[in-house]
Write a protein that holds these residues in place. Sequence first.
Motif, PDB file in Angstrom:
ATOM      1  N   ARG A 117      46.235  40.062  34.381  1.00  0.00           N
ATOM      2  CA  ARG A 117      45.383  39.846  35.550  1.00  0.00           C
ATOM      3  C   ARG A 117      44.144  39.041  35.164  1.00  0.00           C
ATOM      4  O   ARG A 117      43.669  38.199  35.920  1.00  0.00           O
ATOM      5  CB  ARG A 117      44.954  41.188  36.145  1.00  0.00           C
ATOM      6  CG  ARG A 117      45.963  41.765  37.090  1.00  0.00           C
ATOM      7  CD  ARG A 117      45.557  43.127  37.569  1.00  0.00           C
ATOM      8  NE  ARG A 117      44.471  43.090  38.539  1.00  0.00           N
ATOM      9  CZ  ARG A 117      43.929  44.182  39.077  1.00  0.00           C
ATOM     10  NH1 ARG A 117      44.371  45.368  38.753  1.00  0.00           N
ATOM     11  NH2 ARG A 117      42.951  44.077  39.938  1.00  0.00           N
ATOM     12  N   GLN A 132      50.903  43.588  40.257  1.00  0.00           N
ATOM     13  CA  GLN A 132      49.630  43.567  40.985  1.00  0.00           C
ATOM     14  C   GLN A 132      48.791  42.371  40.541  1.00  0.00           C
ATOM     15  O   GLN A 132      47.714  42.540  39.996  1.00  0.00           O
ATOM     16  CB  GLN A 132      48.883  44.873  40.718  1.00  0.00           C
ATOM     17  CG  GLN A 132      47.780  45.158  41.687  1.00  0.00           C
ATOM     18  CD  GLN A 132      47.039  46.428  41.331  1.00  0.00           C
ATOM     19  OE1 GLN A 132      47.177  46.947  40.232  1.00  0.00           O
ATOM     20  NE2 GLN A 132      46.233  46.919  42.245  1.00  0.00           N
ATOM     21  N   LYS A 134      46.321  40.262  41.067  1.00  0.00           N
ATOM     22  CA  LYS A 134      45.168  39.836  41.853  1.00  0.00           C
ATOM     23  C   LYS A 134      43.956  39.760  40.928  1.00  0.00           C
ATOM     24  O   LYS A 134      44.008  40.207  39.796  1.00  0.00           O
ATOM     25  CB  LYS A 134      44.934  40.751  43.039  1.00  0.00           C
ATOM     26  CG  LYS A 134      44.709  42.205  42.707  1.00  0.00           C
ATOM     27  CD  LYS A 134      44.455  42.978  43.992  1.00  0.00           C
ATOM     28  CE  LYS A 134      44.046  44.395  43.716  1.00  0.00           C
ATOM     29  NZ  LYS A 134      43.860  45.194  44.911  1.00  0.00           N
TER      30      LYS A 134
ATOM     31  N   LEU B   5      49.308  44.966  46.027  1.00  0.00           N
ATOM     32  CA  LEU B   5      48.394  43.851  46.267  1.00  0.00           C
ATOM     33  C   LEU B   5      47.459  44.128  47.442  1.00  0.00           C
ATOM     34  O   LEU B   5      46.458  43.452  47.608  1.00  0.00           O
ATOM     35  CB  LEU B   5      49.181  42.565  46.529  1.00  0.00           C
ATOM     36  CG  LEU B   5      49.831  41.971  45.289  1.00  0.00           C
ATOM     37  CD1 LEU B   5      50.710  40.810  45.663  1.00  0.00           C
ATOM     38  CD2 LEU B   5      48.771  41.507  44.302  1.00  0.00           C
TER      39      LEU B   5
END
Lengths: 173, 411, 181
Positions: A117, A132, A134, B5
């Motif tokens: 990330r 995930q 982000k 997300l």
Amino acid sequence: MALENTLIQEKLTQKFGNSVTNFATMRDIFTLEVNKDKVHEVIQFLKDDEELNFHFLTDLAGIHYPDNNVDEQFALTYQLHNWIENTRIRIKTFLNGENPEVQTITDLFLCSNWMEREAWDFYGIKFTGHPQLKRILNMDEMVSHPMRKEFPMEDGGRTDKDDRFFGRTPVNC
Amino acid sequence: MSDLLLSPEQRYAKIIEEKRNEDGSELNVLNLGPTHPATHGIFQNILLMDGERILEAEPTVGYIHRAFEKIAENRPFYQINVLTDRMNYCSSPINNMAWWMTVEKLLNIEVPKRAQYLRVIVMELARIADHLICNSILGVDTGAYTGFLYVFQFREKIYEIYEEICGARLTTNMGRIGGFEREWSDEAFKKLNTFLEEFPVAWKEFENLFERNRIFIDRTVNVGPISAEKAMQYGFTGPNLRAAGIDYDVRKAAPYSSYEDFEFDVPVGKSGDTYDRFCVRNAEVWESISIIKQALAKLPDGPYHADVPDYYLPPKEDVYHNMESLIYHFKIVMGEVPVPVEEIYHAVEGGNGELGFYLISDGSRTPYRLKMRRPCYIYYQAYPEMIKGSMLSDAIVILSSLNVIAGELDA
Amino acid sequence: MSETKTNMVAPPEGVSGEGFFATKLSDVVGLARANSLWPLPFATSCCGIEFMATMASHYDLARFGSERVSFSPRQADMLMVMGTISKKMAPILRQVYEQMSEPRWVISVGACACSGGVFDTYSVLQGIDKVIPVDVYVPGCPPRPEQIVQGVMQLQELVKNESVRRRNSPEYKELLASYNL
């Protein structure tokens, strides 16, 4: 008995052939380059092979080389560590400058989650399959990727700085 | 699109809805932080709670992201030390020395034995200060304020020693490429000796207050345990890893700065719970004291810095009165000294684990890329999993026992 | 009183006689406010560690009437901003300031909070006075506990001499309006 670099090299070339190149020992760490499509497989092999057993991911770093040709403008380095033999290894892979994309290794190492990330946040490197992906350190609203070389370091909002005193104008005072 | 997300609130709304339809029970969302007083730093966790129990947690980090790595690409090597101070500010000398050792490794500089020993002393002092804060704050969080006041005055004493060495208390900016900026004063050694006499007494007392304390044991045993495999997967290093039972210590695995000359044990725990982390840190403080004593006893004479005029900034008096010093000063400051083109990784055992600098040099006065392996950042990922299913008050205790330092976390 | 080691706060100017003491209300209010400033520590990084030292036994901020660290902004008088405030953090700082009730004062501790310090980067707010009004700046990176104590003493002077009507004055409203508060 320490793990010999030649053994690692032999095993890897035997298994992956031309995808692994540029073996070298940089100071105390054995390094190699891997084709970006094979990164996941190579790391999985290094981790799962009983003799090699690189079971700990020390670090994952993104690098930006804006002056390289377009296929090699981004790089990722993975550092693995075998605690039992006390051997480190560094794997480098080059990514495309316009569309940096690589397979995630979050299924191999849980700790790579935030490291990837971070690399996405700083460089905009996409990790396919990441659960995930982000932004992590910067604000979600940010559009650019700040560690790219073209991004300016300084805050643009300062009004109290006189460029003349920083040697940033052709005529100083 | 993956559920993860979404923002945690949106994600939790679904779970709450499902649960309500299932058996009519009411879950709620709690925002802990980022300025919550119990969290000692800027940590935000958005929790999904079932009464007092935590079902889900999602941490948000980056509230003091200061872009160390970006600044490092724009600063000459000797100015980056200032940044390392502010990373783990509880044990800044370790960070300082780690950075100098990285640069010395790049430049192939051999540091004199005396300087190496002095570095060991100051690094172990910093480790004591770091563990002392962590453990005493853990005491505060479990409701024992006394221990904190007992040992905090000794942190003040450590700071006084730092002051004698370099003039600063917290952000020390200590050392130079090749050694130290000046010889340690007699006063520094005097204060160090007094510290070594007085501190063990207080630390023993501190240990006695906690180690067999019923309340403390109830609050910490089996709270936030992590297995050795999980800890390894999550990239744990340092005391938190050792509490889980793996004896990996960079000081033993890859000795730097003459650590191989000293005898010390690597304390390990068993279950990796909060109590074990506390005990491992306690034991490490004793080892640190012993290392300092050994280093003081064996401290050799000799220069306090390497003879590398190309990289070692000359003393200011000499710059004014000595031609050569002036030239070297100019060359160093203007960045006209040769730097090899190489990639270097150097790791030390920081207060919280393996603190590494991955330095890519392109031969210019600034690093091309400097990646800091910040132990906190890596192991803080495990936090949501560690607090899942525990009580809210335990979450606070787990956080302080992990010793997550915001400055290091967010870089 | 002169024999004891206790330092009493000096009374304000006034007329005293047998059994009475007459002075201005604003002086008394100022005196009371100045000697019971409840701090709200907004500690983000290194300076927060020095604040811990300031609160602990060695330097003991409690001597100045700041014994109770108020973690609720509603009950605090003095917001002490210590450490780097990033742009991500700025809205939270503002929210905390908005939650405080009048009269409220702000001390900005450390170079980062005052001006961004060494972190002149894209992610760091270049001084908290960009988002909230500040009363006292304490320089240093980090400032020594003595400096923090001095900052508090400076603020006490300000508080003592502040008119009770200041918070209703048009100048003050204008100041807040300039920050969109």
